[in-house]
Write a protein that holds these residues in place. Structure first.
Motif, PDB file in Angstrom:
ATOM      1  N   VAL A  47       0.881  -1.168   0.000  1.00  0.00           N
ATOM      2  CA  VAL A  47       0.000   0.000   0.000  1.00  0.00           C
ATOM      3  C   VAL A  47       0.918   1.217   0.000  1.00  0.00           C
ATOM      4  O   VAL A  47       1.791   1.335   0.858  1.00  0.00           O
ATOM      5  CB  VAL A  47      -0.929   0.041   1.226  1.00  0.00           C
ATOM      6  N   LEU A  48       0.735   2.105  -0.963  1.00  0.00           N
ATOM      7  CA  LEU A  48       1.670   3.213  -1.148  1.00  0.00           C
ATOM      8  C   LEU A  48       0.903   4.484  -1.483  1.00  0.00           C
ATOM      9  O   LEU A  48       0.011   4.478  -2.330  1.00  0.00           O
ATOM     10  CB  LEU A  48       2.637   2.867  -2.285  1.00  0.00           C
ATOM     11  N   SER A  49       1.254   5.570  -0.788  1.00  0.00           N
ATOM     12  CA  SER A  49       0.655   6.869  -1.067  1.00  0.00           C
ATOM     13  C   SER A  49       1.642   7.699  -1.889  1.00  0.00           C
ATOM     14  O   SER A  49       2.739   8.005  -1.435  1.00  0.00           O
ATOM     15  CB  SER A  49       0.314   7.594   0.243  1.00  0.00           C
ATOM     16  N   LEU A  50       1.242   8.068  -3.101  1.00  0.00           N
ATOM     17  CA  LEU A  50       2.101   8.806  -4.019  1.00  0.00           C
ATOM     18  C   LEU A  50       1.503  10.181  -4.319  1.00  0.00           C
ATOM     19  O   LEU A  50       0.282  10.314  -4.467  1.00  0.00           O
ATOM     20  CB  LEU A  50       2.272   8.047  -5.333  1.00  0.00           C
ATOM     21  N   PRO A  51       2.345  11.208  -4.452  1.00  0.00           N
ATOM     22  CA  PRO A  51       1.826  12.545  -4.751  1.00  0.00           C
ATOM     23  C   PRO A  51       1.399  12.683  -6.207  1.00  0.00           C
ATOM     24  O   PRO A  51       2.048  12.145  -7.112  1.00  0.00           O
ATOM     25  CB  PRO A  51       3.032  13.446  -4.444  1.00  0.00           C
ATOM     26  N   VAL A  52       0.309  13.396  -6.426  1.00  0.00           N
ATOM     27  CA  VAL A  52      -0.160  13.652  -7.788  1.00  0.00           C
ATOM     28  C   VAL A  52       0.902  14.391  -8.590  1.00  0.00           C
ATOM     29  O   VAL A  52       1.079  14.143  -9.791  1.00  0.00           O
ATOM     30  CB  VAL A  52      -1.478  14.456  -7.751  1.00  0.00           C
ATOM     31  N   SER A  53       1.642  15.285  -7.938  1.00  0.00           N
ATOM     32  CA  SER A  53       2.652  16.069  -8.656  1.00  0.00           C
ATOM     33  C   SER A  53       3.788  15.210  -9.192  1.00  0.00           C
ATOM     34  O   SER A  53       4.562  15.668 -10.026  1.00  0.00           O
ATOM     35  CB  SER A  53       3.214  17.175  -7.748  1.00  0.00           C
ATOM     36  N   ALA A  54       3.902  13.964  -8.737  1.00  0.00           N
ATOM     37  CA  ALA A  54       4.919  13.060  -9.271  1.00  0.00           C
ATOM     38  C   ALA A  54       4.642  12.733 -10.734  1.00  0.00           C
ATOM     39  O   ALA A  54       5.547  12.320 -11.462  1.00  0.00           O
ATOM     40  CB  ALA A  54       4.965  11.774  -8.462  1.00  0.00           C
ATOM     41  N   GLN A 110      -5.636  17.932 -15.238  1.00  0.00           N
ATOM     42  CA  GLN A 110      -5.978  18.769 -16.383  1.00  0.00           C
ATOM     43  C   GLN A 110      -6.307  20.210 -16.019  1.00  0.00           C
ATOM     44  O   GLN A 110      -6.078  21.117 -16.820  1.00  0.00           O
ATOM     45  CB  GLN A 110      -7.142  18.132 -17.139  1.00  0.00           C
ATOM     46  N   ASN A 111      -6.841  20.456 -14.827  1.00  0.00           N
ATOM     47  CA  ASN A 111      -7.171  21.826 -14.450  1.00  0.00           C
ATOM     48  C   ASN A 111      -6.058  22.499 -13.647  1.00  0.00           C
ATOM     49  O   ASN A 111      -6.210  23.621 -13.176  1.00  0.00           O
ATOM     50  CB  ASN A 111      -8.488  21.883 -13.675  1.00  0.00           C
ATOM     51  N   ASN A 112      -4.937  21.786 -13.475  1.00  0.00           N
ATOM     52  CA  ASN A 112      -3.743  22.338 -12.814  1.00  0.00           C
ATOM     53  C   ASN A 112      -4.030  22.900 -11.417  1.00  0.00           C
ATOM     54  O   ASN A 112      -3.472  23.926 -11.028  1.00  0.00           O
ATOM     55  CB  ASN A 112      -3.107  23.439 -13.682  1.00  0.00           C
ATOM     56  N   ASP A 113      -4.889  22.205 -10.668  1.00  0.00           N
ATOM     57  CA  ASP A 113      -5.160  22.654  -9.302  1.00  0.00           C
ATOM     58  C   ASP A 113      -4.294  21.920  -8.282  1.00  0.00           C
ATOM     59  O   ASP A 113      -4.443  22.107  -7.075  1.00  0.00           O
ATOM     60  CB  ASP A 113      -6.642  22.480  -8.955  1.00  0.00           C
ATOM     61  N   GLY A 114      -3.385  21.077  -8.768  1.00  0.00           N
ATOM     62  CA  GLY A 114      -2.498  20.339  -7.865  1.00  0.00           C
ATOM     63  C   GLY A 114      -3.136  19.100  -7.281  1.00  0.00           C
ATOM     64  O   GLY A 114      -2.510  18.409  -6.481  1.00  0.00           O
ATOM     65  N   LYS A 115      -4.373  18.809  -7.672  1.00  0.00           N
ATOM     66  CA  LYS A 115      -5.084  17.651  -7.143  1.00  0.00           C
ATOM     67  C   LYS A 115      -5.673  16.840  -8.296  1.00  0.00           C
ATOM     68  O   LYS A 115      -5.793  17.326  -9.425  1.00  0.00           O
ATOM     69  CB  LYS A 115      -6.198  18.084  -6.182  1.00  0.00           C
ATOM     70  N   LEU A 116      -6.036  15.622  -7.968  1.00  0.00           N
ATOM     71  CA  LEU A 116      -6.651  14.735  -8.956  1.00  0.00           C
ATOM     72  C   LEU A 116      -8.101  14.496  -8.552  1.00  0.00           C
ATOM     73  O   LEU A 116      -8.385  14.135  -7.412  1.00  0.00           O
ATOM     74  CB  LEU A 116      -5.891  13.411  -9.016  1.00  0.00           C
ATOM     75  N   SER A 117      -9.007  14.704  -9.479  1.00  0.00           N
ATOM     76  CA  SER A 117     -10.423  14.429  -9.227  1.00  0.00           C
ATOM     77  C   SER A 117     -10.743  13.007  -9.647  1.00  0.00           C
ATOM     78  O   SER A 117      -9.959  12.346 -10.339  1.00  0.00           O
ATOM     79  CB  SER A 117     -11.296  15.420 -10.010  1.00  0.00           C
ATOM     80  N   SER A 118     -11.918  12.534  -9.266  1.00  0.00           N
ATOM     81  CA  SER A 118     -12.326  11.185  -9.647  1.00  0.00           C
ATOM     82  C   SER A 118     -12.472  11.077 -11.160  1.00  0.00           C
ATOM     83  O   SER A 118     -12.155  10.043 -11.753  1.00  0.00           O
ATOM     84  CB  SER A 118     -13.628  10.804  -8.943  1.00  0.00           C
ATOM     85  N   ASP A 119     -12.925  12.157 -11.806  1.00  0.00           N
ATOM     86  CA  ASP A 119     -13.047  12.149 -13.267  1.00  0.00           C
ATOM     87  C   ASP A 119     -11.672  12.081 -13.927  1.00  0.00           C
ATOM     88  O   ASP A 119     -11.480  11.344 -14.905  1.00  0.00           O
ATOM     89  CB  ASP A 119     -13.791  13.395 -13.750  1.00  0.00           C
ATOM     90  N   GLU A 120     -10.720  12.853 -13.414  1.00  0.00           N
ATOM     91  CA  GLU A 120      -9.367  12.836 -13.972  1.00  0.00           C
ATOM     92  C   GLU A 120      -8.712  11.475 -13.761  1.00  0.00           C
ATOM     93  O   GLU A 120      -8.013  10.965 -14.647  1.00  0.00           O
ATOM     94  CB  GLU A 120      -8.521  13.936 -13.326  1.00  0.00           C
ATOM     95  N   GLN A 162     -13.847  13.397  -3.422  1.00  0.00           N
ATOM     96  CA  GLN A 162     -13.174  14.671  -3.205  1.00  0.00           C
ATOM     97  C   GLN A 162     -11.794  14.648  -3.849  1.00  0.00           C
ATOM     98  O   GLN A 162     -11.028  13.702  -3.664  1.00  0.00           O
ATOM     99  CB  GLN A 162     -13.041  14.939  -1.701  1.00  0.00           C
ATOM    100  N   PRO A 163     -11.439  15.679  -4.631  1.00  0.00           N
ATOM    101  CA  PRO A 163     -10.108  15.721  -5.245  1.00  0.00           C
ATOM    102  C   PRO A 163      -9.009  15.618  -4.194  1.00  0.00           C
ATOM    103  O   PRO A 163      -9.147  16.109  -3.070  1.00  0.00           O
ATOM    104  CB  PRO A 163     -10.087  17.078  -5.953  1.00  0.00           C
ATOM    105  N   SER A 164      -7.904  14.967  -4.564  1.00  0.00           N
ATOM    106  CA  SER A 164      -6.826  14.727  -3.616  1.00  0.00           C
ATOM    107  C   SER A 164      -5.477  14.986  -4.267  1.00  0.00           C
ATOM    108  O   SER A 164      -5.316  14.830  -5.481  1.00  0.00           O
ATOM    109  CB  SER A 164      -6.887  13.275  -3.111  1.00  0.00           C
ATOM    110  N   ASP A 165      -4.507  15.377  -3.446  1.00  0.00           N
ATOM    111  CA  ASP A 165      -3.147  15.565  -3.956  1.00  0.00           C
ATOM    112  C   ASP A 165      -2.298  14.312  -3.769  1.00  0.00           C
ATOM    113  O   ASP A 165      -1.098  14.327  -4.038  1.00  0.00           O
ATOM    114  CB  ASP A 165      -2.466  16.767  -3.291  1.00  0.00           C
TER     115      ASP A 165
END
Length: 228
Positions: A47-54, A110-120, A162-165
C-alpha cells in the motif's frame, strides 16, 4: 487442461483479492507520503501513497520529443481516448518512449489545481497504471517481480469523490521462494520538498519481523528482508 487453468487463475485471483481487501483497510488510514509492504507466504502486499505532482512530468513531455508530429497537440484527443478509444493503439507520434517510460502529451491534472479528481483519475487510469508498473518495483536476484492486482484510488479520507493531492496504490508482488534479499524501489516523487521523501515499513508475517526505512529522490531504493 483448460478447466484446470481457469480454476488456477480463479484461485490466484481470490488470493490476491483477499490480501488486497485487508490492504484496502490500510489504505483508508494511509498517511500521505507513507507506504507499507506486508510479506505473507508467496506475496508482498503493498500500500503506497504517491503525490499527484509526481506525474506532472507528463506536462512537459512534448518539449522532450524531438521531431514528434504531436508537438502541436493536434493528436491529444487520440491519446486520452476521448474519441472512444483507450489510446493504447495510437501512433508512435502520440505516445513516445523516453527512457523506460511511455510518455503522453496530456497531464493527468488537467485543471492544474495540484489535485486529482475522480473524473481525472478515471480518464487517465491507464496512463497512471502503466507509469506505476514501470517506476515502482520489488526485485530479487532474478530481477523485478510481477505486480498483480493493481488498484489505484484517491486518498480522499471520508469523501471518495473529493479531489486529492495523493494517490493510493495497492497491489501484490509475487515472490519467489529463493531466500534472496528483496529490493524495493520507487521513482515517483513530487515537486515539493515534503513530497520527495516517503516513509516505509515492511513486515514479514512468518516471524513477525518489522523494519522501517525511508526512500527519497536521492535514494529511491532500499533492501528489505529476504523471503524465508
Amino acid at each position: 487442461m483448460k478447466l484446470i487453468k481457469k480454476l488456477a487463475a480463479g484461485i490466484t485471483t481470490c488470493i490476491i483479492l483477499s490480501g488486497l481487501t485487508f490492504s484496502s483497510v490500510q489504505a483508508h488510514m494511509m498517511v500521505a507520503q507513507h507506504g507499507t509492504i506486508n510479506l505473507v507466504d508467496d506475496g508482498a502486499f503493498m500500500v503506497l501513497s504517491l503525490p499527484v505532482s509526481a506525474f506532472h512530468f507528463l506536462d512537459n513531455s512534448l518539449t522532450e520529443l524531438d521531431g514528434s508530429d504531436a508537438a502541436d497537440g493536434s493528436d491529444a484527443d487520440a491519446a486520452d481516448g476521448s474519441d472512444g478509444s483507450d489510446g493504447s493503439d495510437g501512433s508512435d507520434d502520440v505516445d513516445k518512449k523516453i527512457g523506460n517510460i511511455s510518455m503522453s502529451n496530456l497531464s493527468i491534472d488537467q485543471n492544474n489545481d495540484g489535485k486529482l479528481s475522480s473524473d481525472e483519475l478515471q480518464q487517465h487510469r491507464q496512463q497512471i497504471s502503466r507509469i506505476i508498473l514501470q517506476r515502482v518495483s520489488l526485485s530479487d536476484a532474478t530481477g523485478p517481480l510481477p505486480l498483480q492486482g493493481l488498484i489505484i484510488s484517491l486518498a480522499s479520507h471520508g469523501s471518495p469523490k473529493q479531489p486529492s493531492d495523493q494517490i493510493i496504490v495497492m497491489g501484490r508482488f509475487k515472490l519467489n521462494k529463493n531466500q534472496d534479499p528483496l529490493i524495493f524501489e520507487n521513482q515517483l516523487f513530487g515537486k515539493s520538498f515534503s513530497e520527495q521523501v516517503i516513509d516505509m515499513s515492511v513486515t514479514r508475517q512468518e516471524d513477525k519481523q518489522k523494519k522501517v526505512f525511508q526512500i527519497s529522490v536521492n535514494a529511491p531504493s532500499h533492501q528489505l528482508f529476504s523471503v524465508l
